[in-house]
Each structure stands twice: as C-alpha cells, then as structure tokens.
Design a protein around this motif. Structure first.
Motif, PDB file in Angstrom:
ATOM      1  N   PHE A 101      14.528  12.398   4.846  1.00 47.53           N
ATOM      2  CA  PHE A 101      13.136  12.837   4.699  1.00 47.53           C
ATOM      3  C   PHE A 101      12.277  11.696   4.135  1.00 47.53           C
ATOM      4  O   PHE A 101      11.187  11.410   4.637  1.00 47.53           O
ATOM      5  N   LEU A 103       3.989   6.671   7.281  1.00 51.33           N
ATOM      6  CA  LEU A 103       2.880   6.118   6.503  1.00 51.33           C
ATOM      7  C   LEU A 103       2.737   4.611   6.742  1.00 51.33           C
ATOM      8  O   LEU A 103       1.628   4.096   6.884  1.00 51.33           O
ATOM      9  N   VAL A 157       6.974   7.848  -5.436  1.00 49.87           N
ATOM     10  CA  VAL A 157       6.737   9.224  -5.901  1.00 49.87           C
ATOM     11  C   VAL A 157       7.569  10.209  -5.081  1.00 49.87           C
ATOM     12  O   VAL A 157       8.228  11.095  -5.629  1.00 49.87           O
ATOM     13  N   ARG A 204      15.691   9.168  -7.261  1.00 52.88           N
ATOM     14  CA  ARG A 204      15.208   8.056  -8.035  1.00 52.88           C
ATOM     15  C   ARG A 204      16.306   7.023  -8.313  1.00 52.88           C
ATOM     16  O   ARG A 204      16.055   5.824  -8.322  1.00 52.88           O
ATOM     17  N   ASP A 205      17.541   7.494  -8.545  1.00 52.68           N
ATOM     18  CA  ASP A 205      18.605   6.549  -8.887  1.00 52.68           C
ATOM     19  C   ASP A 205      18.921   5.617  -7.719  1.00 52.68           C
ATOM     20  O   ASP A 205      19.436   4.525  -7.917  1.00 52.68           O
ATOM     21  N   LEU A 220       0.825  -1.216   0.000  1.00 55.56           N
ATOM     22  CA  LEU A 220       0.000   0.000   0.000  1.00 55.56           C
ATOM     23  C   LEU A 220       0.853   1.257   0.000  1.00 55.56           C
ATOM     24  O   LEU A 220       0.487   2.268  -0.600  1.00 55.56           O
ATOM     25  N   CYS A 221       1.983   1.186   0.702  1.00 54.55           N
ATOM     26  CA  CYS A 221       2.770   2.411   0.898  1.00 54.55           C
ATOM     27  C   CYS A 221       3.849   2.600  -0.167  1.00 54.55           C
ATOM     28  O   CYS A 221       4.423   3.681  -0.268  1.00 54.55           O
ATOM     29  N   PRO A 256       3.746   2.859  -3.562  1.00 50.63           N
ATOM     30  CA  PRO A 256       3.581   3.876  -4.618  1.00 50.63           C
ATOM     31  C   PRO A 256       3.976   5.274  -4.163  1.00 50.63           C
ATOM     32  O   PRO A 256       4.706   5.981  -4.867  1.00 50.63           O
ATOM     33  N   SER A 257       3.528   5.662  -2.964  1.00 49.12           N
ATOM     34  CA  SER A 257       3.854   7.020  -2.535  1.00 49.12           C
ATOM     35  C   SER A 257       5.339   7.133  -2.180  1.00 49.12           C
ATOM     36  O   SER A 257       5.945   8.183  -2.362  1.00 49.12           O
ATOM     37  N   ARG A 312      18.722  14.027   1.675  1.00 55.98           N
ATOM     38  CA  ARG A 312      17.268  14.024   1.497  1.00 55.98           C
ATOM     39  C   ARG A 312      16.661  12.645   1.750  1.00 55.98           C
ATOM     40  O   ARG A 312      15.464  12.520   1.936  1.00 55.98           O
ATOM     41  N   THR A 345      11.172  10.080  -6.009  1.00 58.64           N
ATOM     42  CA  THR A 345      11.417  10.714  -7.300  1.00 58.64           C
ATOM     43  C   THR A 345      11.407  12.229  -7.181  1.00 58.64           C
ATOM     44  O   THR A 345      12.268  12.916  -7.717  1.00 58.64           O
ATOM     45  N   ILE A 346      10.418  12.768  -6.437  1.00 61.16           N
ATOM     46  CA  ILE A 346      10.325  14.224  -6.282  1.00 61.16           C
ATOM     47  C   ILE A 346      11.573  14.759  -5.597  1.00 61.16           C
ATOM     48  O   ILE A 346      12.078  15.827  -5.939  1.00 61.16           O
ATOM     49  N   LEU A 347      12.078  13.997  -4.637  1.00 65.84           N
ATOM     50  CA  LEU A 347      13.255  14.469  -3.906  1.00 65.84           C
ATOM     51  C   LEU A 347      14.532  14.315  -4.730  1.00 65.84           C
ATOM     52  O   LEU A 347      15.610  14.690  -4.280  1.00 65.84           O
ATOM     53  N   PHE A 373       1.199   4.006  10.057  1.00 57.76           N
ATOM     54  CA  PHE A 373      -0.202   4.428  10.022  1.00 57.76           C
ATOM     55  C   PHE A 373      -1.071   3.368   9.330  1.00 57.76           C
ATOM     56  O   PHE A 373      -2.115   2.964   9.854  1.00 57.76           O
ATOM     57  N   ALA A 374      -0.607   2.909   8.163  1.00 60.13           N
ATOM     58  CA  ALA A 374      -1.393   1.908   7.429  1.00 60.13           C
ATOM     59  C   ALA A 374      -1.276   0.535   8.100  1.00 60.13           C
ATOM     60  O   ALA A 374      -2.230  -0.235   8.110  1.00 60.13           O
TER      61      ALA A 374
END
Lengths: 271, 212
Positions: B156, B164, B72, B80-81, B65-66, B68-69, B153, B75-77, B167-168
């Motif tokens: 973070f 997450l 993402v 990704r590599d 469940l966790c 995918p986020s 990073r 990748t945003i941070l 929580f899940a």
C-alpha cells in the motif's frame, strides 16, 4: 496506566501516528490515554501548516491582499476541523452509546481527535506538494480539485485508523453484561476480566453482532462527518483565494460544496 | 568505485546495495549525463549545462516533495521501523533510473541527430524516460519484495508513493522545461511561463481540442 511524560508535541504526534494510543489492551478497557489538550494543539498546528500551503496559491498568483489570505487560510483549516467535530460529535456519542460502544465520553472524543489528527498529519505532509503545484499552476479550478483530493485522501487514512481501532476494540473485548434500558458504554469489570480465558460461544456471537453494529455507526458517522466537513469548508471559503476576486474573510453563502466541485470540474474540462 | 557500485546495483541482491550517499551520487551523475545529451542536441553549450543541472534537479525535487507524506503514511501503517529500508529502496531505484538515463544518452544523441520533428523528439524523450523509469522500478520491486514479505502493508505504501511521485514528477518536469531547447526560442534556464502552466491542464486542453 501509561502516562505520557515526554512533554514534546512531536513525541505525542509520533505516538498518534504509530498508533500507540490505540493499542489493544487500553482499548479493551474502554480507555484511551491520550492528552486531549496536546492533541488539540497538534491539530491546530498541523492544520495551520496545510493552511499555509493553501495560502501559497494566493501568494504566488499575486492575489488581492495575499498575505492576509495566507494567514486566513492558516487559521481556517484548523477551524474547519474543530467546527466539524463540534457539530457532529454529540450525535455520534449518543448513537455510539446506544450501540454500547465500549468507550466513555472522554475516550470517544480522544479516539476521534486521534483520527482527525491522522487526517491532518496526512494533509500537512502533502503541503509541500500542494505548495509546489500552487507555485506552478495558474488554473484555479485545478488547485481547488487538488485540494479536495488531498482532503479526501487524508479523510480516508483517518477513517482507516478509526476502523482499525474499532476492530481491535472488539477483538479482545471481555464479556459485556447487558442491562436492558441502560446505555452504559463501559463495563467497570472490563479491566479485571481482560485476562480472562476465551469466551463461550454465545457471548462471542453477541460480541460480533455488537461489533458489526458499532462499526456501522462509526461508518455512518464518518460519512456524516465528511459531508458536514465538506459543507463547512464551503461555508468557510475562501481557502485558496480566487485570483480574480478581492480578498474577503468569508464569501457570501451561495449554493453548496458539491455544486462548487461540479463547477470546477466543468471549468477544468470544458475550458 | 562508482562503476562497481553501479554494477552491484544492477545485478546485486538487496543486501549488497551501495550506501545511500553513493546511490544519490550515481543518480545525480547519471541524470546529469542524460541532461547534457538532451541539451547538447541543440548545439548550444549553455543549454547543455542547464539541462545537466535540471534533470538531476527534477529527480531530487520530486523525491523531496513526496518524502514527507511517504514518511507519514509509513508511520500510520505501522511500518516506521522499516522506513530506513524503504528510503534505501527508493534511493537505489533513483540510482538505477539515473544509470538507465545515462545508458540511453547515446540513443538520445542518435535520435536528436537523425530526427528533425520536435514533436517526435519530445515523444521519444518521453519513451526513453519511461524505459529508464521502468529499470528503476525493477530494482524498487526487488527491494520491496523483501519488505512486503515482512509486512503486506508495504504494498500500500509503495503504491501511494508511486502515484504521488509520478503526479508531482510530471508537473516538475513540465515546470523545468526546456530540456532540449527549441529552435527560435531564446536560451533560458526556465521558460518565462514556467510558473504558469499546469501539465495536466495543458493535457486536458489538448485532449478536449482533439475531441471537439
């Protein structure tokens, strides 16, 4: 200028998330070379994905016309972002241009679309978690607050991208010749001067001041965007579909987003 | 083969970590052993089997469940590599969580045999789960130390994952009850109210009842 040749949407999304559209060189030229139409298409798609996850609550709780609610939610999430952008973009552009943000109209729009897309990608990727909670939770107030939390999280990450972009926009910004009385956002000589040697200090100081002001404008705008977005979300209700109420496309206008959140909190804590 | 890999996971350096598939297998088997110990305590063989399925399911589904986020956000941070390395770190941590759970299975059996109060048992189960999670977290930090040294990073991204996942995971565990079975309740894979109750809402209700 780099042109995106790969036609796949996923590739564009990947570049948005990796931040390749917001690299220093093109930003310093005051340009963002991102395909607007594809950004909008991706936004609609990602919004629909999260909308489906939202609609799951109605589906799992056996709400009135659950399928219609799922479809309505999938349509409404992208609409929410689109309408909020339409409402807030003109004022942002005017104030950003007034502060000489070195981006033209199209590039400002692209920058915001990219930030919004990051926001949408984050909430879409949280979709599975939301759907799972929707499947295993009866409390409407809890799901409402979870949704608000996920939106806020997406907003924060989108804002981070925006902030990083403004920072690098000014980091290697060439000399801006300030002509009093104009609100020109880009400097045509910028590209030519991009490789110029380090700037003398007075220019540096002016640049820092401009940087600070532009960032303040963006920060204020993000706040306004957040408030308008929250209220827009309230206007477009229901997204979840309360299990006790019949299906409607829109609810009658009553109080506001913040009162709604307070009510949900009270309901959750006071039972 | 597998005990060796487990040993390497516990002691070894990051570079020596076993393959992702091996990590997943270790996690699943360890969790299944722990589940069997929990469910078997009721003396009902069906519950032992159910729990042996449900504990690995809990870990796998919370992770799925966790992810995918996590992808993402990485990748945003701009990380990704390093994503494959980050997933390897998560899997190694899951494997150690499984090992920790399995290693504590005898303790769990001992507790079940010596304590009658179901509330005390539930609390102790939570304690055992927490210590196994702590063991997994040790390995996660071991892996992440290298990643953070490469790019700060990662800290973070790791924090986001932990929040997450917890929580899940809590809600997943609540949904998949009963692990132990309660005397007087029918033997079932899931409680009939499994898809009704939210763990956090139940917790709020308990706390407010206490304070009233």
């Amino acid at each position: 200028m780099e042109v995106d040749r790969d036609p796949s949407l996923l590739h564009t999304l990947d570049r948005v998330l990796r931040g390749t559209f917001l690299q220093n060189e093109s930003l310093a030229r005051g340009q963002i070379d991102a395909p607007v139409r594809r950004l909008v298409a991706l936004g609609l798609l990602l919004g629909a994905v999260y909308g489906l996850a939202l609609g799951c609550f109605a589906a799992f709780r056996g709400a009135d016309q659950a399928l219609l609610q799922v479809l309505a939610s999938a349509a409404k999430v992208p609409l929410l972002f689109l309408l909020t952008l339409v409402v807030t973009f003109p004022s942002l552009y005017v104030f950003a241009a007034l502060q000489r943000l070195p981006l033209d109209f199209g590039s400002t729009l692209r920058l915001l679309l990219i930030a919004i897309l990051v926001n949408l990608a984050v909430i879409a990727s949280l979709g599975p978690v939301f759907a799972f909670f929707a499947a295993s939770t009866k409390s409407y107030a809890f799901m409402l607050l979870l949704n608000v939390a996920f939106f806020a999280l997406g907003g924060v990450l989108g804002f981070m991208v925006l902030r990083r972009a403004t920072r690098s926009m000014f980091a290697n910004l060439p000399t801006v010749t300030v002509v009093p009385g104009t609100t020109v956002a880009t400097n045509p000589d910028a590209a030519a001067e991009a490789t110029a040697p380090p700037l003398p200090s007075p220019n540096r100081a002016a640049q820092f001041a401009a940087n600070d002001q532009a960032r303040r404008v963006l920060r204020t705008w993000c706040l306004v965007y957040g408030v308008v977005g929250a209220q827009m979300g309230w206007l477009l209700r229901p997204f979840l579909g309360s299990p006790d109420l019949p299906f409607t496309l829109f609810r009658p206008r009553e109080d506001n987003f913040f009162l709604g959140v307070m009510r949900a909190l009270r309901q959750l804590f006071a039972g | 083969m597998m005990p060796l890999a487990a040993e390497r996971l516990l002691r070894g350096e990051v570079a020596e970590a076993p393959s992702p598939r091996m990590c997943a297998a270790i996690a699943a088997i360890g969790a299944a052993v722990a589940g069997m110990a929990l469910g078997g305590a009721s003396g009902e063989w069906r519950l032992a089997i159910y729990a042996a399925i449900k504990v690995p399911l809990l870990l796998a589904m919370a992770t799925a469940l966790c992810l995918p986020s996590f992808f993402v956000v990485n990748t945003i941070l701009g990380l990704r590599d390093d994503f494959p390395a980050a997933v390897r770190a998560l899997l190694a941590a899951q494997a150690v969580l499984g090992i920790g759970l399995a290693a504590q299975a005898p303790v769990s059996v001992f507790l079940s045999a010596s304590i009658a109060d179901p509330y005390a048992l539930t609390l102790l189960d939570a304690v055992l789960f927490a210590t196994a999670t702590w063991a997994g977290h040790q390995v996660l930090t071991r892996h992440y130390r290298l990643l953070i040294a490469r790019d700060a990073r990662h800290r973070f991204a790791l924090r986001g994952w932990l929040v997450l996942y917890a929580f899940a995971g809590v809600q997943m565990a609540w949904t998949l009850r009963p692990f132990r079975g309660t005397a007087g309740f029918a033997v079932q894979f899931l409680r009939p109210e499994a898809l009704e109750q939210n763990a956090y809402v139940v917790l709020f209700e308990h706390v407010t009842r206490l304070l009233r």
